[in-house]
Design an enzyme around this catalytic site. Structure first.
Site, mmCIF file in Angstrom:
data_model
loop_
_atom_site.group_PDB
_atom_site.id
_atom_site.type_symbol
_atom_site.label_atom_id
_atom_site.label_comp_id
_atom_site.label_asym_id
_atom_site.label_seq_id
_atom_site.Cartn_x
_atom_site.Cartn_y
_atom_site.Cartn_z
ATOM 1 N N LYS A 1 0.870 -1.006 -0.006
ATOM 2 C CA LYS A 1 -0.064 0.223 -0.182
ATOM 3 C C LYS A 1 1.014 1.471 0.016
ATOM 4 O O LYS A 1 0.680 2.208 -0.887
ATOM 5 C CB LYS A 1 -0.934 0.048 1.246
ATOM 6 N N ASN A 2 1.966 1.096 0.953
ATOM 7 C CA ASN A 2 2.789 2.589 1.101
ATOM 8 C C ASN A 2 3.531 2.815 -0.017
ATOM 9 O O ASN A 2 4.194 3.938 -0.212
ATOM 10 C CB ASN A 2 3.365 2.418 2.409
ATOM 11 N N CYS B 1 -4.448 12.518 12.416
ATOM 12 C CA CYS B 1 -5.293 11.526 12.257
ATOM 13 C C CYS B 1 -5.190 10.994 13.732
ATOM 14 O O CYS B 1 -4.541 11.487 14.457
ATOM 15 C CB CYS B 1 -4.667 10.347 11.116
ATOM 16 N N ARG C 1 0.762 14.461 12.904
ATOM 17 C CA ARG C 1 1.444 14.464 11.453
ATOM 18 C C ARG C 1 1.440 15.521 10.719
ATOM 19 O O ARG C 1 0.840 15.403 9.632
ATOM 20 C CB ARG C 1 0.578 12.982 10.925
ATOM 21 N N ASP D 1 4.781 0.331 12.047
ATOM 22 C CA ASP D 1 3.595 -0.312 11.623
ATOM 23 C C ASP D 1 3.080 -1.651 12.009
ATOM 24 O O ASP D 1 2.164 -2.293 11.537
ATOM 25 C CB ASP D 1 3.520 0.119 9.900
ATOM 26 N N ARG E 1 -8.613 -0.426 4.435
ATOM 27 C CA ARG E 1 -7.589 0.808 4.233
ATOM 28 C C ARG E 1 -6.289 -0.030 3.481
ATOM 29 O O ARG E 1 -5.657 0.433 2.686
ATOM 30 C CB ARG E 1 -7.527 1.987 5.070
HETATM 31 C C1 EPZ Z 1 4.399 6.701 6.302
HETATM 32 O O1 EPZ Z 1 3.833 7.960 6.720
HETATM 33 C C2 EPZ Z 1 3.577 5.490 6.083
HETATM 34 N N1 EPZ Z 1 2.557 6.050 5.286
HETATM 35 C C3 EPZ Z 1 3.200 5.177 7.478
HETATM 36 O O2 EPZ Z 1 2.451 4.106 7.507
HETATM 37 C C4 EPZ Z 1 4.254 4.885 8.393
HETATM 38 O O3 EPZ Z 1 3.836 4.664 9.664
HETATM 39 C C5 EPZ Z 1 5.247 5.792 8.368
HETATM 40 O O4 EPZ Z 1 5.692 6.410 6.989
HETATM 41 C C6 EPZ Z 1 6.443 5.548 9.245
HETATM 42 O O5 EPZ Z 1 7.237 4.550 8.391
HETATM 43 C C7 EPZ Z 1 2.686 5.698 3.910
HETATM 44 O O6 EPZ Z 1 3.686 5.464 3.536
HETATM 45 C C8 EPZ Z 1 1.502 6.438 3.121
HETATM 46 P P1 EPZ Z 1 6.764 9.987 8.592
HETATM 47 P P2 EPZ Z 1 4.338 9.333 6.884
HETATM 48 O O7 EPZ Z 1 6.877 11.177 7.370
HETATM 49 O O8 EPZ Z 1 5.321 9.501 5.584
HETATM 50 C C9 EPZ Z 1 7.125 13.251 11.791
HETATM 51 C C10 EPZ Z 1 0.066 2.986 7.635
HETATM 52 O O9 EPZ Z 1 -0.257 2.384 8.683
HETATM 53 N N2 EPZ Z 1 6.777 14.087 10.593
HETATM 54 O O10 EPZ Z 1 7.795 9.084 8.159
HETATM 55 O O11 EPZ Z 1 3.503 10.223 7.061
HETATM 56 C C11 EPZ Z 1 5.437 12.614 11.959
HETATM 57 O O12 EPZ Z 1 4.493 12.951 12.708
HETATM 58 C C12 EPZ Z 1 0.738 4.413 7.794
HETATM 59 O O13 EPZ Z 1 0.386 2.356 6.554
HETATM 60 C C13 EPZ Z 1 6.859 15.555 11.015
HETATM 61 O O14 EPZ Z 1 6.997 15.895 12.111
HETATM 62 O O15 EPZ Z 1 5.419 9.251 8.044
HETATM 63 C C14 EPZ Z 1 6.031 11.115 12.687
HETATM 64 O O16 EPZ Z 1 6.046 11.419 14.079
HETATM 65 C C15 EPZ Z 1 0.581 4.825 9.162
HETATM 66 N N3 EPZ Z 1 6.807 16.510 9.900
HETATM 67 C C16 EPZ Z 1 7.251 10.978 11.930
HETATM 68 O O17 EPZ Z 1 7.990 12.036 11.495
HETATM 69 C C17 EPZ Z 1 6.895 16.155 8.665
HETATM 70 O O18 EPZ Z 1 6.817 17.046 7.733
HETATM 71 C C18 EPZ Z 1 7.516 9.941 11.011
HETATM 72 O O19 EPZ Z 1 6.546 10.341 10.021
HETATM 73 C C19 EPZ Z 1 6.649 14.502 8.321
HETATM 74 C C20 EPZ Z 1 6.786 13.785 9.380
#
Ligand code: EPZ
Length: 423
Positions: free
Chosen positions: A22-23, A118, A123, A308, A400
Site C-alpha cells: 500500500k505505502n 489522524c 502528523r 506499523d 484501507r
Molecule cells: C509513512 O507515513 C507511512 N504511510 C506510515 O504508514 C508509516 O507509519 C510512516 O511512514 C513511518 O514509517 C505511507 O507511506 C502512506 P513519516 P509518513 O513522515 O510518511 C513526523 C500505515 O499504517 N513528521 O515518516 O506520514 C511524523 O509526525 C501508515 O500504513 C513531521 O514531524 O510518516 C511522525 O512522527 C501509518 N513532519 C514521524 O515524523 C513532517 O513533515 C515519521 O513520519 C513529516 C513527518
C-alpha cells in the site's frame, strides 16, 4: 458498518499470498504527474486507500484505470487540467500530500489541502514544505491549503532532514527529478518503499542514486517518460500475517514474502521463539513452543523495527511468558489498541510512548473497536487465539490496508467472518 467476528480455533496451516505494498503504491501513483506519458503499475493491492488516491488523481484530470481486478493500474496525467487537491479527498488520506511535489515540479504550481492529523498523531507536513522551499518553491499557507508556486521551475538543493520522514523523502525525491541541477537528500528515509519509488522513477528516465541509504542524490532532467513497474511486496502485510501462526500456532507460508523486507521484525520473532524460514515461494513461520517468550521492542525508521507492526506485535506479546516493554518512537499516540486488548484480558501499562505488557495464559474474546488501520488488525490477530468470540467493529479502517483479511486468514483455518453492516 461491517464487523469481523473471530473465534479462537487452534493452530493454522496453509499459505497466505502477500499483496503489493500500500505505502509503495500510494507514492508510485502520484509519480504519474511527473510525465504526460502512461505509467503502468502491476502487483497493485486492492485497497480502499488505493481507490482514494485514484479519486484524487482523477479529480486533477489524470486518467487511472484499474485493470485485472485492480491488480494493474494504468495511469496517465496527459489530461491534467486541475492543480487543486481538494480537502474533501485529502482529509480521507494523508498520503494525498504526495501530489504536491510532482505537480509543482511538472507545472510550477499546485494548491493542496493540508491533510490534518489522524488518530495516531498530529502528523505535520512541515518537512515536506521545507524541502520544497529549499528547492525554490514559494509556499503560502492559507484557508487550510498550501498554495505552492515555482514559476521558473524548481532548482536542485542540499536538503538535510532534521528527522527521518518517509513522505517528505518521497515528495522531495519526486520533485527533484525535474528540478534544475542536483539535489542531495541527507538523513533520507531508507524504507523499501523509497527504494521502490526510486526504481520506478529511474525507469521513467530520472537520474537517482543512493536510495536505501541515508543520502539520496538526484540529478534533475528536462522530462520523464512512461514506464511499467511492479509494486514491491507489502512488508507490513507480510509481518502482520507472520504473526498469525506465531499467535495461533501451526505453520503458515507467506507467498511472496522476502526476509530482507522484514529483517529486524523477523529477528524479534526469533528471539520470542518463532521460527522464520525462507522457502522457494516465500517465508514459512512456526512457533517453536506452546508459548512465546517476552521480548522488548523499540520502533525505529527502516531498517529498525517498523512502527506499523508495533500494534500487531503487542497482540503476540499479550500471551508471552514474561514481561515485554514496547517503546513507540515514531508516533505520539500509537497505543490505541491497548485499551481494546485490555478488554480481552491483556495486562498492559501505558506511560507516554512506552507500553509494558505482562503476558497472560490466554485472552478472552470481547467486543472491541478498531481505531486505526494497524490497531484494527492487531485485534483480529489477538482474536485468533482468544477464548470465544472477538467482534471487531469499524473494520473500514482494516479495509484501507488489508485485502480480504477474512479470506486470507480463513484459508489457513481461522474461524473468521465478516458481518455486513446495515449502513
Ligand atoms: C509513512 O507515513 C507511512 N504511510 C506510515 O504508514 C508509516 O507509519 C510512516 O511512514 C513511518 O514509517 C505511507 O507511506 C502512506 P513519516 P509518513 O513522515 O510518511 C513526523 C500505515 O499504517 N513528521 O515518516 O506520514 C511524523 O509526525 C501508515 O500504513 C513531521 O514531524 O510518516 C511522525 O512522527 C501509518 N513532519 C514521524 O515524523 C513532517 O513533515 C515519521 O513520519 C513529516 C513527518
Amino acid at each position: 458498518m461491517d464487523r469481523i467476528v473471530v473465534t479462537g480455533n487452534g493452530p493454522l496451516s496453509g499459505q497466505i499470498p502477500i499483496a503489493g505494498a500500500k505505502n509503495a503504491c500510494l507514492t508510485l501513483m502520484p509519480a504519474t504527474l511527473l510525465s504526460d506519458e502512461p505509467l503502468t503499475l502491476t502487483n497493485a493491492p486492492r485497497l480502499s486507500d488505493i481507490r482514494t488516491m485514484t479519486t484524487l488523481l482523477q479529480s486533477l484530470g489524470a486518467e487511472v484505470s484499474a485493470l485485472n481486478g485492480g491488480q494493474v493500474l494504468a495511469l496517465s496525467s496527459h489530461g491534467l487540467n486541475n492543480h487543486t487537491a481538494d480537502y474533501d479527498i485529502v482529509r480521507k488520506m494523508r498520503a494525498s500530500i504526495l501530489v504536491l511535489g510532482p505537480m509543482l515540479a511538472r507545472d510550477g504550481h499546485a494548491i493542496v489541502s493540508l491533510p490534518g492529523g489522524c488518530a495516531i498523531g498530529a502528523r505535520p507536513v512541515d518537512l515536506h514544505l521545507k524541502a520544497l522551499e529549499a528547492m525554490g518553491a514559494d509556499l503560502d499557507l492559507r484557508d487550510g491549503y498550501v498554495h505552492a508556486k515555482a514559476p521558473g521551475g524548481l532548482r536542485g538543493a542540499v536538503i538535510d532532514f532534521p528527522m527521518v520522514s518517509v513522505g517528505a523523502t518521497e515528495n522531495a525525491m519526486m520533485a527533484a527529478t525535474l528540478a534544475k541541477g542536483t539535489t542531495v537528500l541527507q538523513n533520507a528515509a531508507r524504507e523499501p518503499e523509497i527504494v521502490d519509488l526510486a526504481r520506478c522513477l529511474r525507469k521513467m528516465g530520472a537520474q537517482i542514486e543512493g536510495e536505501g541509504t541515508s543520502t539520496i542524490t538526484i540529478q534533475g532532467v528536462d522530462r520523464l517518460h512512461g514506464a511499467t513497474h511492479p509494486v514491491v511486496t507489502d512488508r507490513i502485510e507480510l509481518g502482520t500475517y507472520m504473526l498469525a501462526p506465531a499467535i495461533a500456532g501451526g505453520e503458515v507460508e507467506l507467498l511472496g514474502g522476502r526476509l530482507d523486507l522484514v529483517a529486524a521484525f523477523a529477528e524479534k520473532l526469533e528471539q520470542a521463539g518463532v521460527s522464520v524460514r525462507e522457502t522457494p515461494a516465500g517465508l514459512a513461520v512456526t512457533r517453536r513452543a506452546d508459548r512465546v517468550q517476552a521480548v522488548d521492542v523499540v520502533t525505529e525508521p527502516f531498517p529498525g523495527f517498523p512502527t506499523d507492526l508495533q500494534a500487531q506485535m503487542m497482540a503476540l506479546l499479550c500471551c508471552a511468558e514474561g514481561t515485554s516493554v514496547l517503546e513507540e518512537r515514531i508516533f505520539e499516540n500509537r497505543f490505541m489498541h491497548a485499551p481494546e486488548l485490555l478488554r480481552m484480558g491483556a495486562k498492559i501499562d501505558v506511560h507516554g510512548g512506552t507500553a509494558t505488557v505482562t503476558g497472560v495464559d490466554r485472552l478472552k474474546g470481547a467486543k472491541v473497536m478498531a481505531t486505526d488501520l494497524r490497531a484494527s488488525v492487531s485485534l483480529i490477530l489477538a482474536g485468533l487465539a482468544a477464548e470465544g468470540e472477538t467482534i471487531v467493529n469499524r473494520v473500514y479502517h482494516l479495509d484501507r490496508g488489508y485485502e480480504r483479511v477474512e479470506e486470507k486468514l480463513g484459508n489457513v483455518g481461522a474461524r473468521i467472518e465478516r458481518i455486513k453492516g446495515d449502513d
